[in-house]
Design an enzyme around this catalytic site. Structure first.
Site, PDB file in Angstrom:
ATOM      1  N   HIS A 145       1.043  -1.889   0.114  1.00  0.00           N
ATOM      2  CA  HIS A 145      -0.077  -0.331   0.251  1.00  0.00           C
ATOM      3  C   HIS A 145       0.715   1.472  -0.018  1.00  0.00           C
ATOM      4  O   HIS A 145       1.765   1.473   0.600  1.00  0.00           O
ATOM      5  CB  HIS A 145      -0.840   0.607   1.035  1.00  0.00           C
ATOM      6  CG  HIS A 145      -0.552   0.155   2.192  1.00  0.00           C
ATOM      7  ND1 HIS A 145       0.252   1.174   3.143  1.00  0.00           N
ATOM      8  CD2 HIS A 145       0.369  -0.651   3.360  1.00  0.00           C
ATOM      9  CE1 HIS A 145       0.472   0.854   4.462  1.00  0.00           C
ATOM     10  NE2 HIS A 145       0.253  -0.934   4.402  1.00  0.00           N
ATOM     11  N   HIS A 154      12.521  -1.628 -11.690  1.00  0.00           N
ATOM     12  CA  HIS A 154      12.141  -2.895 -11.787  1.00  0.00           C
ATOM     13  C   HIS A 154      12.281  -3.534 -10.779  1.00  0.00           C
ATOM     14  O   HIS A 154      13.300  -4.098 -10.019  1.00  0.00           O
ATOM     15  CB  HIS A 154      13.544  -3.717 -12.755  1.00  0.00           C
ATOM     16  CG  HIS A 154      13.525  -5.316 -13.079  1.00  0.00           C
ATOM     17  ND1 HIS A 154      14.386  -6.338 -13.551  1.00  0.00           N
ATOM     18  CD2 HIS A 154      11.205  -5.940 -12.923  1.00  0.00           C
ATOM     19  CE1 HIS A 154      13.563  -7.645 -13.682  1.00  0.00           C
ATOM     20  NE2 HIS A 154      12.486  -7.203 -13.195  1.00  0.00           N
TER      21      HIS A 154
HETATM   22  C1  LIG Z   1      24.273  -7.200  -5.811  1.00  0.00           C
HETATM   23  C2  LIG Z   1      24.879  -7.888  -7.069  1.00  0.00           C
HETATM   24  C3  LIG Z   1      23.912  -6.627  -8.106  1.00  0.00           C
HETATM   25  C4  LIG Z   1      26.265  -7.486  -7.761  1.00  0.00           C
HETATM   26  O1  LIG Z   1      26.491  -7.913  -8.453  1.00  0.00           O
HETATM   27  P1  LIG Z   1      28.467  -7.573  -8.847  1.00  0.00           P
HETATM   28  O2  LIG Z   1      28.919  -6.239  -8.589  1.00  0.00           O
HETATM   29  O3  LIG Z   1      28.688  -7.902 -10.526  1.00  0.00           O
HETATM   30  O4  LIG Z   1      29.161  -8.206  -7.045  1.00  0.00           O
HETATM   31  P2  LIG Z   1      29.691  -9.687  -7.654  1.00  0.00           P
HETATM   32  O5  LIG Z   1      29.080 -11.003  -8.086  1.00  0.00           O
HETATM   33  O6  LIG Z   1      30.996  -9.054  -7.622  1.00  0.00           O
HETATM   34  O7  LIG Z   1      30.119  -9.694  -5.687  1.00  0.00           O
HETATM   35  C5  LIG Z   1      30.814  -8.742  -5.381  1.00  0.00           C
HETATM   36  C6  LIG Z   1      30.778  -9.368  -3.684  1.00  0.00           C
HETATM   37  O8  LIG Z   1      29.093  -9.475  -3.174  1.00  0.00           O
HETATM   38  C7  LIG Z   1      28.507 -10.620  -2.850  1.00  0.00           C
HETATM   39  N1  LIG Z   1      27.324 -10.701  -3.241  1.00  0.00           N
HETATM   40  C8  LIG Z   1      26.865 -10.331  -4.453  1.00  0.00           C
HETATM   41  N2  LIG Z   1      25.477 -10.408  -4.615  1.00  0.00           N
HETATM   42  C9  LIG Z   1      24.937 -10.509  -3.839  1.00  0.00           C
HETATM   43  C10 LIG Z   1      23.225 -10.509  -2.929  1.00  0.00           C
HETATM   44  N3  LIG Z   1      22.185 -10.794  -3.494  1.00  0.00           N
HETATM   45  N4  LIG Z   1      23.698 -10.825  -1.659  1.00  0.00           N
HETATM   46  C11 LIG Z   1      24.489 -11.230  -1.072  1.00  0.00           C
HETATM   47  N5  LIG Z   1      26.230 -10.654  -1.344  1.00  0.00           N
HETATM   48  C12 LIG Z   1      26.151 -11.191  -2.887  1.00  0.00           C
HETATM   49  C13 LIG Z   1      29.817 -11.440  -3.270  1.00  0.00           C
HETATM   50  O9  LIG Z   1      29.875 -12.766  -2.930  1.00  0.00           O
HETATM   51  C14 LIG Z   1      31.214 -10.771  -3.565  1.00  0.00           C
HETATM   52  O10 LIG Z   1      31.295 -11.205  -1.911  1.00  0.00           O
HETATM   53  P3  LIG Z   1      33.019 -11.434  -2.248  1.00  0.00           P
HETATM   54  O11 LIG Z   1      33.294 -10.268  -2.389  1.00  0.00           O
HETATM   55  O12 LIG Z   1      33.071 -11.684  -0.177  1.00  0.00           O
HETATM   56  O13 LIG Z   1      33.864 -12.716  -2.818  1.00  0.00           O
HETATM   57  C15 LIG Z   1      24.572  -8.823  -7.789  1.00  0.00           C
HETATM   58  O14 LIG Z   1      24.826  -9.903  -6.985  1.00  0.00           O
HETATM   59  C16 LIG Z   1      22.709  -9.478  -7.595  1.00  0.00           C
HETATM   60  O15 LIG Z   1      21.843  -9.480  -6.227  1.00  0.00           O
HETATM   61  N6  LIG Z   1      21.913  -8.580  -8.725  1.00  0.00           N
HETATM   62  C17 LIG Z   1      20.666  -8.548  -8.414  1.00  0.00           C
HETATM   63  C18 LIG Z   1      20.156 -10.417  -9.644  1.00  0.00           C
HETATM   64  C19 LIG Z   1      18.987 -10.027  -9.607  1.00  0.00           C
HETATM   65  O16 LIG Z   1      18.053 -10.526  -8.930  1.00  0.00           O
HETATM   66  N7  LIG Z   1      18.290  -9.433 -10.917  1.00  0.00           N
HETATM   67  C20 LIG Z   1      16.767 -10.137 -11.174  1.00  0.00           C
HETATM   68  C21 LIG Z   1      17.067 -10.824 -12.426  1.00  0.00           C
HETATM   69  S1  LIG Z   1      15.106 -10.549 -13.228  1.00  0.00           S
END
Ligand SMILES: CC(C)(COP(=O)(O)OP(=O)(O)OC[C@H]1O[C@@H](n2cnc3c(N)ncnc32)[C@H](O)[C@@H]1OP(=O)(O)O)[C@@H](O)C(=O)NCCC(=O)NCCS
Length: 223
Positions: A145, A154
């Site tokens: 709400h 998104h």
């Molecule tokens: C958060 C996010 C944007 C980070 O992406 P990134 O900048 O490429 O980060 P990396 O994959 O290089 O990870 C960086 C660090 O964050 C951590 N990390 C990444 N995603 C995380 C998450 N969702 N929750 C907790 N930790 C996360 C990784 O383990 C890594 O930790 P480390 O340095 O200790 O190894 C991505 O992982 C994410 O969650 N994206 C959302 C995806 C999604 O839901 N998409 C919708 C599709 S319909």
């Protein structure tokens, strides 16, 4: 005779398949796909794929009544700004930009949904929520709400905005993330999958974890 609504989609990848199945469910058909990537493959069999603005112009020039088609951007992720721009390109070529709401979604009568916004299967837009243009509320996402969403937001699958949350333009709320009530998320920010957001988040950052902490600056933010 009942006329079938014809749609064109920009984006020839997985999200085009999701939208095409919703369009078919609604009794419409997809007749053309567009994509900026010259390496893209047609995401839908039998549907022609055109590349870039040049392809859109060529296609539109061949239509007697471009305004009889409906267009929507089929690109997900954190690319909300691109969806807004693509919708403008459709309008510039006489194509109507449309919203799509899955029959299983729940959109309260007192909520509002902007042009070109997609509300997918089992998503919720609750009382007095206000959703901007070119947003995606992906399957099982919830805007409770009085939430206010900017343009190009998104909400990824199963993410939840509790009541009265305010979300800036082009924000991606990752799959399964939860934003606690009354918080404000700045524009161009990405909230990681599964995050629990307990504090206001500034614009242009990436946060993740429970409680959500900043991971980095979002380099793809608006200029
Ligand atoms: C958060 C996010 C944007 C980070 O992406 P990134 O900048 O490429 O980060 P990396 O994959 O290089 O990870 C960086 C660090 O964050 C951590 N990390 C990444 N995603 C995380 C998450 N969702 N929750 C907790 N930790 C996360 C990784 O383990 C890594 O930790 P480390 O340095 O200790 O190894 C991505 O992982 C994410 O969650 N994206 C959302 C995806 C999604 O839901 N998409 C919708 C599709 S319909």
């Amino acid at each position: 005779m009942l006329e079938i609504t014809r749609y064109v989609l920009w984006g020839s990848a997985g999200h085009a398949k999701v939208l095409a199945s919703l369009i078919n469910l609604r009794g419409g058909i997809v007749v053309a796909l567009f994509d900026n990537d010259p390496q893209a493959e047609p995401a839908l069999s039998g549907v022609p794929l055109y590349f870039g603005l040049e392809g859109l112009k060529r296609w539109a020039d061949d239509q007697a009544t471009p305004h009889s088609f409906r267009g929507i951007a089929a690109i997900g992720g954190a690319r909300g700004r691109e969806r807004v721009v693509i919708h403008q390109h459709f309008r510039d070529h006489g194509i109507q930009v449309t919203s799509l709401i899955h029959p299983s979604a729940s959109v309260c009568g007192t909520a509002s949904i902007g042009h070109g916004t997609q509300v997918l299967a089992h998503a919720l837009v609750a009382a007095d929520a206000c959703v901007g243009e070119a947003c995606i509320l992906n399957h099982r996402a919830a805007a409770d709400h009085e939430c206010v969403l900017g343009n190009g937001v998104h909400l990824a699958p199963a993410s939840t905005l509790c009541g009265c949350v305010e979300v800036g333009d082009n924000v991606l709320v990752g799959a399964g993330a939860v934003v606690l009530p009354r918080l404000v998320i700045g524009k161009d920010t990405i909230i990681g999958a599964g995050a629990v957001v307990t504090r206001n988040i500034p614009e242009g950052v990436v946060v993740a974890g429970n409680p959500a902490r900043m991971v980095r600056i979002n380099v793809s933010k608006s200029p």
